[in-house]
Write an enzyme that holds these catalytic residues in place. Structure first.
Site, PDB file in Angstrom:
ATOM      1  N   GLU A 260     -10.235  -2.577   0.306  1.00  0.00           N
ATOM      2  CA  GLU A 260     -11.529  -3.261   0.429  1.00  0.00           C
ATOM      3  C   GLU A 260     -12.191  -3.044   1.791  1.00  0.00           C
ATOM      4  OE1 GLU A 260      -9.148  -5.267  -2.736  1.00  0.00           O
ATOM      5  OE2 GLU A 260      -8.745  -4.722  -0.641  1.00  0.00           O
TER       6      GLU A 260
ATOM      7  N   ARG B 140     -10.824  -9.806   2.511  1.00  0.00           N
ATOM      8  CA  ARG B 140     -10.124  -8.816   3.323  1.00  0.00           C
ATOM      9  C   ARG B 140     -11.092  -7.945   4.120  1.00  0.00           C
ATOM     10  NH1 ARG B 140      -5.329  -6.398  -0.302  1.00  0.00           N
ATOM     11  NH2 ARG B 140      -4.081  -6.959   1.499  1.00  0.00           N
TER      12      ARG B 140
ATOM     13  N   LYS C 193       4.011   2.445 -16.911  1.00  0.00           N
ATOM     14  CA  LYS C 193       3.302   1.176 -17.021  1.00  0.00           C
ATOM     15  C   LYS C 193       3.049   0.879 -18.501  1.00  0.00           C
ATOM     16  CE  LYS C 193      -0.294  -1.400 -14.629  1.00  0.00           C
ATOM     17  NZ  LYS C 193      -1.380  -1.390 -13.646  1.00  0.00           N
TER      18      LYS C 193
END
Length: 624
Positions: free
Chosen positions: A372, A400, A289
């Site tokens: 979540e 969510r 990344k």
């Protein structure tokens, strides 16, 4: 894009088909050109830089091997689609990234036939791909379906539900690419696995294997039995070598990996092998990344989603206190004197202002990953055993957890505090990230109290009230960025509402949160008008509603959806109490909010101070 007077390789690429005409050295130069464009653009527009720098070679390889859009490529979350956009006809528009009228920072089908879904939320790609692949099979359509998942998305439960449902011979046109950039899977499966993968994805091996299979099938009596036995032995050996990869093998995938995600030759070979399979395949790719930009490699979290920054130093161009940082200071202060306070985040510690809390109170800090639903139910367990959990979450992602809010929090009568960040307009992230739905769905959660601070002091005091004075669950919702101007001398003292102006004013403006600052600013240019500021927006105090009884017109402004929102609740209470004032409601109508600056979004929906003035002045002209 020019380098000196030389035509760059990127200048030659206007569609995925152009990639197949490039040499290996040109592909390497192309990746460098793309990274340069990514860094230059995101430094000016903000965006998701680190994740996109990590998938440049992977995306180039995908578009070399597969024929998009006949082969459908679905990017999970969508924030790692920048190279995909550059390669699929949007290169010349790329510098408009995340700007009003420009291209989105996520995949959007209205931009290109190569973008299959509108994206923005995590862990959905495999479910989408299973449906796409199944539809292709039913309709007899050609083409593979490729789900690119990773960057933490594999921590979401939906991804596992999909994996459990998609690995079988019925999904021979399905390929899952697992982009492992250490944000979701941290353990390497070993050097033997890497060597075996390089052998299994070579053209020579594939040709040899195919030839042996054909020969055995033609042997009478014993050929098929030998083939089955060799397949069983092959599976046993892979399980012994791959160790952790047996999870995917046990689900029924053909597993290849790990592949060096920055080696186009290896990527191309692995993807070609996967494409040739008549079975569901998972290709495990290791990427770095932030690859190619030192500040992003050193701090990929900072550069995951970043605003404008200086390319030379990597430093953000804006700083100072925000609602998120004020929230972080508040929970640290409470935790210092109260050992019950603990904080939960769903992979957003820095974005929600919890980095300091995580460092100071590591035993009371929990990053559950992009999960979540689990975060809310996990908080209910903490609360049941005497802790006071604070779940810091972006408004758009709290959507969510709606079932868990009702069943695992409200129904249980538990004290859990929700710090709802990015409430209201969020600007450049566009349709999938606007925090305008929480007021509506939170209105239906029994017993939940919801506060809407307009500045940092209010935020802190509302948290204290939620923790120590309220019974049951409470939410404090606050916007992205900095606080607006407040009335001189104003100080919140835990009251549910505040009135600015005369109770007998003909016009009453009602608002809350960030929008209050715009309404108060408009008040300075209006006569015979007062502003009612709602501090607690659920439940709304009856005394606040009764202040509308002396007004002729009530103008309600809110930075949220109109349907089911606070304004509709206020209007219903007016009617229940026999208040006859005319009610004019300005909010977001049915639809989604496109990318633009927050200032532009406020203006578009008549929620900046100028819009407030125009709404009131137009109403008065119409009455006259």
């Amino acid at each position: 894009m020019k380098r000196d007077d030389k035509v760059s390789v990127l200048d030659k690429v206007n569609s995925p088909a152009d990639l197949r005409r490039l040499s290996d050295s040109e592909l390497t130069e192309l990746c460098a050109d793309i990274r340069k464009l990514l860094i230059e653009t995101v430094s000016q527009t903000g965006g998701h830089l680190a994740s996109n720098l990590g998938v440049v070679e992977l995306t180039v390889a995908l578009h070399r091997v597969f024929n998009s859009p006949t082969d459908q490529i679905v990017f999970d979350v969508g924030h790692q689609c920048y190279t995909h956009k550059i390669l699929t006809g949007r290169k010349d528009d790329f510098r408009t990234l995340r700007t009003e009228g420009g291209i989105s920072g996520f995949t959007r089908p209205n931009e290109s036939e190569h973008d299959i879904f509108s994206s923005g939320h995590s862990s959905v790609s495999v479910s989408q791909a299973v449906g796409l692949a199944k539809a292709k099979r039913i309709k007899g359509e050609k083409g593979k379906v490729v789900a690119v998942i990773g960057d933490g998305a594999l921590t979401g439960g939906l991804a596992y539900e999909a994996l459990n449902n998609c690995a079988s011979d019925d999904h021979s046109n399905l390929i899952v690419i697992l982009n492992d950039n250490k944000m979701s899977i941290s353990r390497n499966v070993g050097s033997m696995a890497k060597h075996l993968t390089s052998v299994r994805t070579s053209k020579r091996y594939s040709t040899f294997k195919s030839g042996v299979r054909k020969m055995l099938y033609h042997l009478p009596h014993i050929g098929k039995q030998i083939n089955r036995s060799l397949t069983a032995v092959n599976g046993w050996l892979r399980r012994r070598i791959y160790h952790r990869a047996t999870f995917f093998e046990d689900l029924g995938f053909r597993y290849y990996g790990p592949i060096d995600g920055h080696d186009i030759e290896s990527l191309t070979a692995a993807l070609q092998t996967a494409k040739a399979h008549n079975h569901s395949v998972l290709v495990h790719v290791n990427t770095v990344k932030g690859r190619g930009y030192e500040p992003a490699e050193k701090d990929p979290t900072q550069f995951h989603g970043i605003g404008k920054f200086d390319i030379e130093t990597g430093e953000p161009r804006s700083s100072g206190e925000t609602f998120s940082s004020a929230f972080g200071k508040t929970v640290c202060s409470l935790a210092q004197n109260d050992s019950r306070i603990c904080c939960i985040t769903a992979a957003m510690a820095q974005g929600t202002g919890l980095a300091e809390f995580a460092e100071k109170y590591p035993k009371r800090f929990f990053d559950v990953g992009i999960a979540e639903q689990h975060a809310v139910t996990f908080a209910s367990g903490l609360a049941k055993n005497g802790m006071v959990p604070v779940f810091a979450v972006y408004s758009t992602f709290l959507q969510r957890s709606y079932d868990q809010l009702i069943h695992d929090v409200a129904m249980q009568g538990l004290k859990i505090i929700f710090g709802i960040d990015r409430a209201g307009f969020v600007g450049e992230d566009g349709e999938s990230h606007q925090g305008v739905f929480d007021t509506s769905f939170l209105n239906s959660v029994p017993g939940l109290r919801v506060y809407a601070p307009s500045d940092y002091e209010e935020l802190s005091k509302m948290f204290v009230k939620a923790v120590y004075r309220d019974k049951g669950a409470a939410a404090v919702r606050y916007p992205r960025g900095k606080a607006g101007a407040m009335p001189p001398g104003y100080s919140y003292e835990k009251e549910d509402f505040s009135l600015f102006g005369s109770e007998s004013a003909r016009n009453l403006i009602v608002s809350y949160g960030r929008e209050f600052s715009e309404c108060y600013r408009a008040l300075e240019q209006l006569e015979n008008t007062a502003v009612l500021k709602l501090n607690c927006i659920k439940p709304i105090a009856r005394e606040a509603v009764m202040l509308a009884s002396k007004a002729e017109n009530v103008f309600f402004f809110e930075e949220a959806v109109k349907s089911g929102g606070v304004g509709e609740s206020f209007a219903a209470m007016m009617q229940e109490n026999g208040i006859k004032a005319r009610f004019i409601h300005t909010a977001v109508e049915d639809g989604f909010i496109k990318q633009a600056s927050v200032a532009s979004q406020l203006k578009k929906y008549s929620l900046d101070y100028q819009g407030v003035l125009e709404v009131i002045e137009n109403e008065q002209k119409n009455k006259a």
